[in-house]
Design an enzyme around this catalytic site. Structure first.
Site, PDB file in Angstrom:
ATOM      1  N   ASP A 195       0.798  -1.228   0.000  1.00  0.00           N
ATOM      2  CA  ASP A 195       0.000   0.000   0.000  1.00  0.00           C
ATOM      3  C   ASP A 195       0.826   1.272   0.000  1.00  0.00           C
ATOM      4  OD1 ASP A 195      -2.480  -1.254  -0.117  1.00  0.00           O
ATOM      5  OD2 ASP A 195      -2.439  -1.660   2.042  1.00  0.00           O
ATOM      6  N   ASP A 209      -5.475  -5.559  -6.720  1.00  0.00           N
ATOM      7  CA  ASP A 209      -5.297  -4.145  -6.355  1.00  0.00           C
ATOM      8  C   ASP A 209      -3.852  -3.688  -6.559  1.00  0.00           C
ATOM      9  OD1 ASP A 209      -7.036  -5.814  -4.877  1.00  0.00           O
ATOM     10  OD2 ASP A 209      -7.407  -4.305  -3.357  1.00  0.00           O
TER      11      ASP A 209
END
Ligand code: GLY
Length: 396
Positions: free
Chosen positions: A117, A178
């Site tokens: 992330d 993602d």
């Protein structure tokens, strides 16, 4: 004959009389003006939200309580990104000043290698700052440092970046769809640092994802777990979708956007073809509602009662505005425009008097965990604003 004509007139009169009155052009312009007033009032709420290094606004619950998170949360970069994008849309200095303040708080994340992330956090904040001022050397350094951190999660055996470290009992080397989004950080860092290693890692990751994440029908699995020693696949499962074989809407969105973006940097036609194929799966799906905003998962048996996910719609809309420039396929532009039109309405916009720092209702974060269901979420706003900017940039 005369009688038949009279009856026909009467029927036509009744039918026309029963139809909802269509708005004329002036009325439509009025409605659009009102909606834009609401939209602009929403932008102001982002400025009004107090600056606090530990309280990035992530979402709000049904009672209007704001979920505030520290910079370590995967969503922390979006709020600064929204302010940077609002500065570009409005050219009002206040947005730029606030964007800078929020961006500073994210810098320490450039060294946080606990998950993939780092890409979302640093690129959505510092990356947008570089859009405004490409010569900002400090921001460039932060982006390159963050790319180093992301690259440290790469395995040459798996030829992928490891997404997550949790759930170690079940997963050795989980890669989620993602993760495609975080490649933008690597591609940009490769250009800034003139270091092709970042580029190669990004391309290897995209190739591995292309090979292993897609199904025959061009929808995508959420998680592919690999054996970290051999690089073989352990399992293909879901974490945020309805079940392992379902199509989680935001996962499809990350795939569409991610492969379009990867095509921008590589000109690899295979990426372009995958993006196109997954778009077609998405926009032609029988369970996509008429207004273009998907249910959170295309296979939730509760459809049509299942919650929607505005964030999936805005990610796809923004991705499609770029994809349209490469393909000129009209349905791609039409879907993006439909989403932007649908969202600019009472059904989706938060009311002017609602003080929370978000724009839209009806996003879904993590349905299986009963977390953030049918609520405003920061990244739905982010990709909407990006889509508005792209419309301007591409002159669409
Ligand atoms: N991991 C990002 C998402 O929930 O889509």
């Amino acid at each position: 004959m005369f009688k038949i004509k009279i009856v026909a007139y009467i029927i036509a009169f009744i039918l026309l009389g029963c139809q909802p009155k269509k708005k004329n052009k002036e009325e439509r312009v009025e409605v659009e003006k009102e909606e834009n007033v609401v939209l602009n009032s929403r932008y102001q709420k982002l400025l009004d939200y107090p600056v606090d290094s530990l309280s990035f606004p992530r979402s709000a619950d049904s009672l209007g309580q704001i979920k505030k998170v520290p910079s370590g949360d995967w969503t922390s970069g979006f709020f600064a990104g929204n302010l940077w994008q609002l500065y570009q849309l409005t050219e009002e200095q206040e947005y730029r000043d606030k964007a800078q303040q929020w961006t500073v708080f994210i810098e320490k994340e450039k060294l946080n290698g606990k998950s993939h992330d780092v890409g979302f956090k640093v690129f959505c904040s510092f990356g947008n700052g570089l859009e405004v001022n490409p010569e900002n050397k400090h921001y460039q350094k932060v982006v390159v440092k963050a790319a180093n951190t992301l690259a440290s999660r790469y395995s040459d055996k798996v030829k992928s970046i490891r997404s997550w470290d949790f759930n170690k009992k079940q997963w050795q080397f989980p890669v989620i769809i993602d993760n495609m989004m975080n490649l933008e950080l690597l591609f940009e860092a490769a250009k800034i640092a003139k270091d092709s290693t970042f580029y190669e890692i990004a391309v290897n990751h995209a190739n591995t994802t292309l090979k292993n994440h897609f199904r025959e029908n061009n929808s995508t699995f959420h998680v592919v777990d690999y054996d970290s020693l051999s690089g073989n696949i352990h399992e293909k499962v879901t974490h945020q979708g309805f079940n392992d074989s379902s199509s989680w809407a935001r996962g499809q969105a990350w795939a569409i956007y991610g492969f379009t973006m990867a095509y921008r940097y590589t000109q690899n036609e295979r990426y372009l073809n995958q993006a196109k194929a997954t778009v077609k799966f998405f926009i032609n799906h029988k369970n996509l509602p008429e207004d273009g905003i998907p249910y959170w998962d295309f296979n939730d048996p509760d459809i049509p009662q299942a919650p929607r996910d505005v964030s999936a719609a805005t990610v796809v809309a923004s991705g499609l505005l770029e994809l349209y420039t490469y393909t000129q396929e009209e349905p791609f532009l039409a879907y993006a425009e439909k989403v932007l039109h649908t969202l600019n309405s009472k059904e989706y916009l938060l009311k002017t008097e609602n003080e929370i720092p978000f724009i839209f209702k009806h996003s879904t974060g993590n349905y299986p965990k009963n977390d953030e269901i049918d609520v405003p979420i920061v990244y739905a706003d982010y990709y909407y604003l990006e889509a508005l900017l792209r419309k301007k940039k591409f002159n669409l």
